[in-house]
Design an enzyme around this catalytic site. Structure first.
Site, PDB file in Angstrom:
ATOM      1  N   CYS A 134       0.331  -1.062  -0.065  1.00 16.52           N
ATOM      2  CA  CYS A 134       0.797  -0.492  -0.399  1.00 16.52           C
ATOM      3  C   CYS A 134       0.900   1.364   0.085  1.00 16.52           C
ATOM      4  O   CYS A 134       1.709   1.201   0.812  1.00 16.52           O
ATOM      5  CB  CYS A 134      -0.933  -0.241   1.170  1.00 16.52           C
ATOM      6  SG  CYS A 134      -1.674   1.326   1.658  1.00 16.52           S
ATOM      7  N   CYS A 137      -0.070   3.375   2.650  1.00 14.51           N
ATOM      8  CA  CYS A 137       0.480   3.017   4.157  1.00 14.51           C
ATOM      9  C   CYS A 137       1.434   3.553   4.364  1.00 14.51           C
ATOM     10  O   CYS A 137       2.320   4.038   5.592  1.00 14.51           O
ATOM     11  CB  CYS A 137       0.246   1.836   4.481  1.00 14.51           C
ATOM     12  SG  CYS A 137      -2.342   1.348   4.039  1.00 14.51           S
TER      13      CYS A 137
END
Length: 289
Positions: A134, A137
């Protein structure tokens, strides 16, 4: 081989000494060769073996045995992942392992998540759901580490989505990055998804729920339906038994039975009370006179 070397006289300045062992065998120990020096065991990849153990080395044939070892070419064929697991190559830290603070911890199982929430007491606990692939993230991770450093009394739990997909499905986590805040007897106080652009949402939630407070009651942790969902998931080694429902206490004034009250199962009929109006009372008083 020895005869060829002796006739060719390739090393005329060489001096050799022969040592005999108890069995009568012989070993060749090179001492000195003109132009360069040889030490004992300098050729570690060659082993000299006498084919005639019953006599000295003079006039005997030699067999040269090559020592088996992993060459650089064979070493290069070993996969990098296998080299990292065996310690041949040092494994570097991954992005979610960098900058971790003492109050940050990665969750390893569903039971670990439940126990960490229950053992936190009145502390604020932030559960961070992330994935190694991600991008949001990864970009948000340094700031989360900064918040953890600025708030040492807050516990940060990291849940790797790729390693705990089944657990995340049971907790209804389908968007990343995703955060859930838990505190004391209140349990979950808020949950949301934010990115580096909407970090103000995380700051506001942290400022709202960080102040010290005293919870009246035991630590709640996950909700009852979430615990049941984790227990029903066959992919997780997690077991949970629902708490027995306690009967609601009846007030004392309701437990006292009125003296004129008759149970509903009784067949006794009470006489109907005659209601008197003020007009009827005046009539009765007049008749009495």
């Amino acid at each position: 081989m020895a005869e060829v070397l002796g006739k060719a006289n390739l090393f005329p300045a060489c001096n050799y000494s022969q040592k005999k062992n108890l069995e009568g065998g012989a070993c060749l120990v090179p001492k000195k060769i003109s132009g360069f020096c040889l030490k004992k065991n300098s050729f570690s990849s060659l082993k000299v073996k006498s084919l005639a153990l019953g006599s000295d080395f003079n006039g005997q044939r030699l067999a040269f045995l090559e020592k088996k070892s992993m060459s650089k070419r064979r070493f290069s064929r070993v996969p990098i992942k296998a080299q990292m697991q065996t310690g041949l190559i040092n494994r570097g830290k991954k992005w979610w392992e960098k900058g971790l603070q003492p109050n940050m911890k990665e969750v390893c199982s569903a039971q670990d998540l439940v126990d960490s929430l229950l053992n936190a007491g009145d502390k604020l606990v932030v559960v961070d759901f992330f994935s190694p692939g991600c991008g949001g993230c990864k970009a948000l991770h340094p700031k989360i580490c900064q918040f953890a450093e600025m708030n040492p009394d807050v516990q940060f739990l990291q849940v790797n989505y790729e390693e705990h997909k089944s657990m995340c499905y049971s907790l209804n986590v389908h968007v990343l990055p995703f955060f859930r805040f838990y505190r004391g007897a209140q349990g979950r106080v808020c949950s949301f998804s934010c990115t580096n652009a909407t970090i103000k949402k995380f700051k506001d939630a942290l400022a709202k729920h960080t102040p010290d407070r005293c919870s009246l009651g035991p630590t709640k942790g996950l909700e009852e339906k979430e615990l049941l969902a984790l227990s029903a998931n066959k992919d997780l080694p997690f077991h949970y038994s629902p708490k027995p429902v306690q009967p609601t206490p009846v007030p004392a004034h309701e437990q006292t039975r009125m003296p004129n009250q008759v149970p509903s199962h009784s067949k006794t009929k009470l006489p109907l009370s005659v209601s008197t109006t003020p007009l009827e009372e005046k009539t009765l008083v007049g008749v009495g006179r």
